[in-house]
Design an enzyme around this catalytic site. Sequence first.
Site, short mmCIF file in Angstrom:
data_model
loop_
_atom_site.label_atom_id
_atom_site.label_comp_id
_atom_site.label_asym_id
_atom_site.label_seq_id
_atom_site.Cartn_x
_atom_site.Cartn_y
_atom_site.Cartn_z
N ASN A 106 -79.03 -56.82 69.05
CA ASN A 106 -80.09 -56.28 69.85
C ASN A 106 -80.07 -58.03 70.42
O ASN A 106 -80.88 -58.13 71.02
CB ASN A 106 -81.25 -56.56 68.87
CG ASN A 106 -80.87 -56.71 67.39
OD1 ASN A 106 -80.44 -58.11 67.40
ND2 ASN A 106 -82.41 -56.95 67.16
N GLU A 138 -83.20 -69.01 58.42
CA GLU A 138 -82.20 -69.57 60.12
C GLU A 138 -84.03 -70.43 60.25
O GLU A 138 -84.53 -70.35 60.54
CB GLU A 138 -81.85 -68.44 61.10
CG GLU A 138 -81.06 -67.94 60.25
CD GLU A 138 -79.71 -66.83 61.10
OE1 GLU A 138 -80.56 -65.84 62.28
OE2 GLU A 138 -78.79 -67.10 61.44
N PRO A 172 -68.97 -61.28 67.94
CA PRO A 172 -70.37 -60.69 67.94
C PRO A 172 -70.67 -58.73 67.53
O PRO A 172 -69.40 -58.88 67.56
CB PRO A 172 -70.16 -60.52 70.33
CG PRO A 172 -69.00 -61.77 69.78
CD PRO A 172 -68.11 -61.55 68.57
N GLU A 215 -79.19 -62.04 57.41
CA GLU A 215 -80.83 -61.89 58.42
C GLU A 215 -80.39 -60.44 58.22
O GLU A 215 -79.26 -59.73 59.21
CB GLU A 215 -80.68 -62.25 60.03
CG GLU A 215 -81.37 -64.18 59.39
CD GLU A 215 -82.18 -64.43 59.18
OE1 GLU A 215 -82.36 -63.16 58.57
OE2 GLU A 215 -82.23 -65.64 59.04
N CYS A 248 -85.38 -56.65 63.99
CA CYS A 248 -85.32 -56.34 62.68
C CYS A 248 -86.65 -56.87 62.32
O CYS A 248 -87.21 -56.10 61.02
CB CYS A 248 -83.81 -57.30 62.18
SG CYS A 248 -84.88 -58.99 62.61
N THR A 282 -74.11 -53.31 56.20
CA THR A 282 -73.29 -53.85 56.29
C THR A 282 -73.24 -55.60 54.99
O THR A 282 -72.98 -55.35 55.07
CB THR A 282 -73.52 -54.00 58.07
OG1 THR A 282 -73.52 -53.16 58.45
CG2 THR A 282 -72.34 -55.27 57.98
#
Length: 484
Positions: free
Chosen positions: A153, A458, A177, A250, A284, A232
Amino acid sequence: MKFQPNASHFIDGEYAEDAAGAPIEVLYPATGEVIARLHSATPAVIEKALSSARAAQRDWAARTGTERGRVLRRAADIIRARNFELSVIETHDTGKPIQETTVADASSGADALEYFGGLAGSLTGEHIQLAGGDFVYTIREALGVCVGIGAWNYPTQIACWKAAPALACGNVMIFKPSETTPLSALKMAEIFVEAGAPKGVFNVVQGYGGVGATLVTDPRVAKVSLTGSVNTGRKVYAAAADGMKHVTMELGGKSPLIVFDDADLENAVSGAILGNFYSSGQICSNGTRVFVQKGIKDAFLQRLSERLALARIGDPMDALVNFGPVASAQQLEIVTNYIARGKAEGARLVHGGDQLDRPGYYLQPTVFADVTDGMTIAREEIFGPVMSVLDFESEDEVMTRANATGFGLAAGVFTRDLSRAHRVAAGFEAGTCYINTYNLSPVEAPFGGTKMSGVGRENSKLAISHYSEQKTVYVAMNDVQAPY
Ligand code: NAD
């Protein structure tokens, strides 16, 4: 002009290819046309990236923080100077409107590089005085080779948010990526080299989940930072735990956004729009469970519909378009299925709900009202342009319901009552809370989730502690006292 990379991967300061790797087709979500063909990394490519990164790390860490910071700040300047070119790549890769990508993607990556570039020269350990003149000092050390794994995204932003603190602390990075949006990270790798980063400091390997899994388990890797789904995250966290590696996770969310009767209606509607439909809802931290107090519900829904009618859906390269397609055919199918579930489970469709009759992966901005807590659309992350509006009566009731989720990424409240705003923020089980706004994430502020939404933070100074560790050195100033 579509970006045609010279090869799939960027390793040791240059493009690298191994055509034996599984094909990756990059599709433009606005049309479905293939815009680039890449290959997933083979074991040989992965090995090359790992050895290049490993070889580069010692020298990079040995430089002063100021030198490393200079490279990051130069990279930020290059990104800003080329913002439009990079935004076009991001739009082709993700389908997000150029109106968004020119202000929110490369520029947010540049912010991270500038911020951590500025911090790099001031990173230090500590001095701790002890009894009798003894003391301890700590040495802040890099972790080593860090692996970054991205979602589709915000590909540029994710690459920069991970690389900036990692490189500032003297680590090197191998970035994988998402296979859906592989292009912009290659540009970032080019820019790092142009900014003066030694070869091997920032490498890009393309691939599906298996490539990420191989990187995570390699003993030369010290840290893994994943942006992706909870499923994941579970796998990557477990694999990293086996090697006792550092992690930042994240992950996904199903965040609550509470609108009290006394809220400024226009601002609350704006917050709900930003928190559900920006990037076609593929964010998210979105506040996808919009709890609206009964007294303001009708006015809220009416104003929301009026405002949504003003959305300009269309070609993302048209500067006036502010609502684009979702990122892939797969995502279109996932979201369409959720819309069908919402209808089947009795939610009231008050806006949108349909796929657009045009090429590409377009869905209307969609709003369901009268959603109840048990419905699938109120429980599961949809990751698309679907807002659920739920009714509530009291603050106590809504706080219990807002927190009744396994996720804990973000949360928001709209009210004019100052005490209530802070009380609600304190009561939220979420990593990032908003009062009278939604979804802003400046690099100066920590960003990350609680509960199943993640581990670590982050951005902000806190990210430094997730990309470095401190070695303790005890210095004795007295004779050693042994018992015999
Ligand atoms: P995903 O979990 O399917 O994939 C994320 C990345 O992990 C991809 O690069 C994928 O190739 C890789 N991967 C998959 N399996 C792997 C494995 N076993 N080992 C190592 N790597 C593996 O997620 P997605 O569909 O790309 O992105 C959407 C999700 O990302 C949503 O849940 C969204 O909420 C989340 N997200 C979170 C944040 C955040 O900051 N919290 C930001 C953006 C997106």
